[in-house]
Design a protein around this motif. Structure first.
Motif, PDB file in Angstrom:
ATOM      1  N   ILE A  24      -5.139  -6.864 -13.994  1.00  0.00           N
ATOM      2  CA  ILE A  24      -5.171  -7.757 -12.829  1.00  0.00           C
ATOM      3  C   ILE A  24      -6.035  -7.164 -11.725  1.00  0.00           C
ATOM      4  O   ILE A  24      -6.866  -7.843 -11.117  1.00  0.00           O
ATOM      5  CB  ILE A  24      -3.751  -8.009 -12.289  1.00  0.00           C
ATOM      6  CG1 ILE A  24      -2.868  -8.660 -13.345  1.00  0.00           C
ATOM      7  CG2 ILE A  24      -3.806  -8.905 -11.057  1.00  0.00           C
ATOM      8  CD1 ILE A  24      -1.437  -8.856 -12.898  1.00  0.00           C
ATOM      9  N   ILE A  25      -5.850  -5.866 -11.458  1.00  0.00           N
ATOM     10  CA  ILE A  25      -6.603  -5.225 -10.378  1.00  0.00           C
ATOM     11  C   ILE A  25      -8.100  -5.259 -10.670  1.00  0.00           C
ATOM     12  O   ILE A  25      -8.917  -5.519  -9.780  1.00  0.00           O
ATOM     13  CB  ILE A  25      -6.114  -3.778 -10.179  1.00  0.00           C
ATOM     14  CG1 ILE A  25      -4.661  -3.781  -9.679  1.00  0.00           C
ATOM     15  CG2 ILE A  25      -7.014  -3.027  -9.195  1.00  0.00           C
ATOM     16  CD1 ILE A  25      -3.999  -2.421  -9.703  1.00  0.00           C
ATOM     17  N   SER A  26      -8.472  -5.026 -11.935  1.00  0.00           N
ATOM     18  CA  SER A  26      -9.899  -4.976 -12.283  1.00  0.00           C
ATOM     19  C   SER A  26     -10.588  -6.317 -12.072  1.00  0.00           C
ATOM     20  O   SER A  26     -11.780  -6.367 -11.730  1.00  0.00           O
ATOM     21  CB  SER A  26     -10.063  -4.532 -13.739  1.00  0.00           C
ATOM     22  OG  SER A  26      -9.613  -5.527 -14.640  1.00  0.00           O
ATOM     23  N   THR A  71       0.824  -1.205   0.000  1.00  0.00           N
ATOM     24  CA  THR A  71       0.000   0.000   0.000  1.00  0.00           C
ATOM     25  C   THR A  71       0.859   1.255   0.000  1.00  0.00           C
ATOM     26  O   THR A  71       0.556   2.231  -0.701  1.00  0.00           O
ATOM     27  CB  THR A  71      -0.955   0.031   1.212  1.00  0.00           C
ATOM     28  OG1 THR A  71      -0.208   0.080   2.435  1.00  0.00           O
ATOM     29  CG2 THR A  71      -1.866  -1.173   1.217  1.00  0.00           C
ATOM     30  N   ALA A  72       1.932   1.242   0.776  1.00  0.00           N
ATOM     31  CA  ALA A  72       2.813   2.413   0.828  1.00  0.00           C
ATOM     32  C   ALA A  72       3.512   2.634  -0.508  1.00  0.00           C
ATOM     33  O   ALA A  72       3.711   3.785  -0.938  1.00  0.00           O
ATOM     34  CB  ALA A  72       3.842   2.240   1.944  1.00  0.00           C
ATOM     35  N   SER A  73       3.889   1.562  -1.174  1.00  0.00           N
ATOM     36  CA  SER A  73       4.534   1.697  -2.482  1.00  0.00           C
ATOM     37  C   SER A  73       3.572   2.232  -3.531  1.00  0.00           C
ATOM     38  O   SER A  73       3.971   2.951  -4.446  1.00  0.00           O
ATOM     39  CB  SER A  73       5.102   0.346  -2.929  1.00  0.00           C
ATOM     40  OG  SER A  73       6.214  -0.024  -2.137  1.00  0.00           O
ATOM     41  N   ILE A  74       2.297   1.858  -3.428  1.00  0.00           N
ATOM     42  CA  ILE A  74       1.295   2.403  -4.349  1.00  0.00           C
ATOM     43  C   ILE A  74       1.217   3.916  -4.184  1.00  0.00           C
ATOM     44  O   ILE A  74       1.207   4.672  -5.163  1.00  0.00           O
ATOM     45  CB  ILE A  74      -0.078   1.751  -4.089  1.00  0.00           C
ATOM     46  CG1 ILE A  74      -0.059   0.277  -4.515  1.00  0.00           C
ATOM     47  CG2 ILE A  74      -1.190   2.510  -4.825  1.00  0.00           C
ATOM     48  CD1 ILE A  74      -1.278  -0.507  -4.059  1.00  0.00           C
ATOM     49  N   MET A  75       1.167   4.362  -2.945  1.00  0.00           N
ATOM     50  CA  MET A  75       1.081   5.797  -2.674  1.00  0.00           C
ATOM     51  C   MET A  75       2.338   6.535  -3.114  1.00  0.00           C
ATOM     52  O   MET A  75       2.281   7.668  -3.601  1.00  0.00           O
ATOM     53  CB  MET A  75       0.823   6.005  -1.182  1.00  0.00           C
ATOM     54  CG  MET A  75       0.614   7.441  -0.753  1.00  0.00           C
ATOM     55  SD  MET A  75       2.086   8.203   0.000  1.00  0.00           S
ATOM     56  CE  MET A  75       2.291   7.237   1.497  1.00  0.00           C
ATOM     57  N   SER A  76       3.493   5.911  -3.000  1.00  0.00           N
ATOM     58  CA  SER A  76       4.761   6.619  -3.198  1.00  0.00           C
ATOM     59  C   SER A  76       4.944   7.136  -4.622  1.00  0.00           C
ATOM     60  O   SER A  76       5.513   8.203  -4.832  1.00  0.00           O
ATOM     61  CB  SER A  76       5.937   5.706  -2.813  1.00  0.00           C
ATOM     62  OG  SER A  76       6.044   4.622  -3.718  1.00  0.00           O
ATOM     63  N   GLY A  77       4.461   6.400  -5.623  1.00  0.00           N
ATOM     64  CA  GLY A  77       4.657   6.839  -6.994  1.00  0.00           C
ATOM     65  C   GLY A  77       3.922   8.115  -7.319  1.00  0.00           C
ATOM     66  O   GLY A  77       4.394   8.942  -8.106  1.00  0.00           O
ATOM     67  N   VAL A  94      -6.982  -2.969  -0.648  1.00  0.00           N
ATOM     68  CA  VAL A  94      -5.562  -2.642  -0.743  1.00  0.00           C
ATOM     69  C   VAL A  94      -5.367  -1.530  -1.768  1.00  0.00           C
ATOM     70  O   VAL A  94      -4.888  -0.441  -1.459  1.00  0.00           O
ATOM     71  CB  VAL A  94      -4.710  -3.877  -1.121  1.00  0.00           C
ATOM     72  CG1 VAL A  94      -3.292  -3.446  -1.521  1.00  0.00           C
ATOM     73  CG2 VAL A  94      -4.614  -4.840   0.055  1.00  0.00           C
ATOM     74  N   HIS A  95      -5.758  -1.796  -3.012  1.00  0.00           N
ATOM     75  CA  HIS A  95      -5.436  -0.870  -4.098  1.00  0.00           C
ATOM     76  C   HIS A  95      -6.203   0.441  -4.000  1.00  0.00           C
ATOM     77  O   HIS A  95      -5.612   1.527  -4.068  1.00  0.00           O
ATOM     78  CB  HIS A  95      -5.678  -1.554  -5.441  1.00  0.00           C
ATOM     79  CG  HIS A  95      -4.761  -2.704  -5.688  1.00  0.00           C
ATOM     80  ND1 HIS A  95      -3.468  -2.544  -6.134  1.00  0.00           N
ATOM     81  CD2 HIS A  95      -4.935  -4.042  -5.519  1.00  0.00           C
ATOM     82  CE1 HIS A  95      -2.885  -3.714  -6.236  1.00  0.00           C
ATOM     83  NE2 HIS A  95      -3.758  -4.645  -5.861  1.00  0.00           N
ATOM     84  N   ALA A  96      -7.524   0.365  -3.855  1.00  0.00           N
ATOM     85  CA  ALA A  96      -8.308   1.600  -3.819  1.00  0.00           C
ATOM     86  C   ALA A  96      -8.033   2.392  -2.541  1.00  0.00           C
ATOM     87  O   ALA A  96      -7.942   3.624  -2.586  1.00  0.00           O
ATOM     88  CB  ALA A  96      -9.795   1.289  -3.946  1.00  0.00           C
ATOM     89  N   VAL A  97      -7.905   1.724  -1.414  1.00  0.00           N
ATOM     90  CA  VAL A  97      -7.598   2.444  -0.176  1.00  0.00           C
ATOM     91  C   VAL A  97      -6.280   3.198  -0.321  1.00  0.00           C
ATOM     92  O   VAL A  97      -6.180   4.390   0.015  1.00  0.00           O
ATOM     93  CB  VAL A  97      -7.544   1.477   1.029  1.00  0.00           C
ATOM     94  CG1 VAL A  97      -6.954   2.174   2.253  1.00  0.00           C
ATOM     95  CG2 VAL A  97      -8.927   0.951   1.356  1.00  0.00           C
TER      96      VAL A  97
END
Length: 461
Positions: free
Chosen positions: A318-320, A143-149, A201-204
């Protein structure tokens, strides 16, 4: 005769014991393997974000990813695991009908507190809990890596680390307690089903990032006075595309870890199950993951022809399909993912026109597409049991919508509030002079390219 029967019974008991041991060891190894596979996700984010940064910020973007990984692990150890087990029924800490939650139980297994010594060190009676914790910890770090970009090239390092701790140690874990737990109130009351964590995970993480971006503001030079946007391309597209492919490799471990391996370690029998106790097979994952990767790439290619968006389309694909990977037929997973690939770039453009500078499209890839995936399951998977047990709620569009709204709210509110506090304290954004000079110059005691970036070869005459 009695002696023979007694000997036979002893042999049967011994065989059962060896079988149980084998099953437990398999479950332990299954989750143990997911951990290094998910670490590949972080190798991918590292390459992806450094390549997507301009050369003057490449190492600074990499440092953020390294620190996010390091700080989220103890944050989840001390706080996140307790939140997951202690709050499925809300902040009251009440136990759910499956007896898998409650503050008392959480206190007994909280890592680092209370009776945690029973789960540490050379405990031969329970190795699976620590390994399962490790898999969950990597979800938190993701989750933190998603936010970091989304926030590269202008955020302060310490401020980013604090945000990563809040997101990985609390925000997503609260969503998981409510919607990814057999006793979660969203599951029991609304039939929320999100097998592969598209929402929780992804949307949050993505909407947490959006809350941060609102307070952080765009990079210098991103928008003109009339509101039109300028392209600020990264310095190494091949590096970015390779990083995205590594994320996809690591995604196999991520989705493996969403599977509960049945047997002695769990109460759901000898078969594979989702976190909700409903059936799943590794064959379904093999079919549907590959088909969703292909669908996402093809959809993005048809719309953009851009390799960055094509590889982002693979991730979006994949996420969808992630919410329903346990339910979908392969052709349906392909169709859902294809749609995600097609809408990906237009959705990112809409966000940009709203004045949001998401440097890598993380809010769209993980947030918009995560919600799209949840709602698609609500449409095509309506009526499917959301969890194990007689009288369990079923999947519905309304239930998935309620879950999506809750996940958006958790991410957006906690991201906005925590970043607002940091902004008020002067800990959110780097000074303008540092941003113009490049964060590597002022923040990192090393150079990404000490001999200069090689120029492109001249065209042949």
């Amino acid at each position: 005769m009695e002696e023979q029967l007694a000997e036979l019974a002893a042999q049967v008991a011994a065989l059962e014991g060896r079988g149980a041991l084998t099953n437990t060891m398999f479950a332990e190894m299954f989750y143990y393997i997911t951990i290094p596979l998910m670490i590949i996700i972080h190798a991918g984010f590292l390459a992806y974000e450094m390549g997507a940064s301009r050369a003057k910020n490449a190492l600074s973007s990499g440092v953020k990813n390294i620190l996010a990984f390091a700080f989220v692990i103890p944050a989840f150890y001390f706080f996140g695991w307790w939140v997951y087990w202690g709050l499925p029924q809300g902040f009251s800490g009440a136990a759910g009908p499956n007896g898998l939650s409650g503050a008392e139980f959480a206190n007994s297994i909280a890592w680092g507190w209370g009776e945690s010594a029973a789960f540490m060190g050379p405990n031969l009676s329970d190795q699976i809990s620590g390994v399962f914790w490790g898999a969950f910890t990597l979800f938190a770090a993701t989750t933190a890596s998603i936010m970091s970009g989304a926030v590269i090239e202008r955020i302060q390092t310490v401020g980013f680390v604090i945000l990563a701790i809040v997101l990985g140690g609390f925000s997503w874990t609260l969503a998981a307690a409510w919607g990814w737990h057999a006793d979660g109130w969203l599951v029991l009351n609304w039939g929320v089903h999100d097998f592969g964590a598209a929402g929780l995970v992804h949307a949050v993480a993505a909407f947490f990032a959006l809350g941060v971006l609102i307070n952080l503001g765009p990079r210098i030079g991103k928008f003109n006075a009339d509101g039109s946007a300028n392209d600020l391309p990264g310095h190494n597209m091949p590096f970015t595309a390779t990083g995205l492919m590594l994320i996809i490799v690591g995604f196999w471990g991520f989705l493996m870890a969403c599977v509960v391996v049945g047997g002695e370690a769990w109460s759901w029998g000898a078969n594979y199950a989702t976190i909700y106790g409903t059936p799943i097979t590794l064959g379904a994952l093999a079919f549907n993951i590959l088909m969703s990767i292909a669908g996402g790439i093809i959809g993005a290619w048809i719309y953009t022809k851009d390799p960055f968006w094509m590889m982002s389309g693979a991730l979006a694909g994949i996420i969808s399909a992630a919410s329903g990977l346990d339910i979908y037929f392969p052709a349906l997973a392909f169709i859902v993912a294809f749609g995600a690939g097609v809408i990906l770039k237009p959705c990112a453009s809409i966000l940009e026109r709203m004045g949001i500078d998401d440097a890598v499209g993380a809010v769209t890839v993980h947030g918009t597409i995560g919600i799209y995936g949840m709602l698609m399951l609500g449409i095509v998977g309506s009526g499917y049991p959301a969890a194990l047990g007689e009288g369990a709620a079923t999947v519905s569009l309304v239930g998935q919508l309620v879950g999506a709204v809750v996940f958006i709210a958790i991410g957006l509110i906690t991201g906005y509030a925590s970043s607002l506090v940091l902004r008020m304290l002067g800990m959110l954004r780097v000074p303008e002079s540092a941003e113009i000079a490049g964060l590597d110059t002022v923040k990192v005691p090393a150079q990404a390219y000490p001999e200069g970036i090689p120029a492109s070869a001249p065209a042949a005459e």
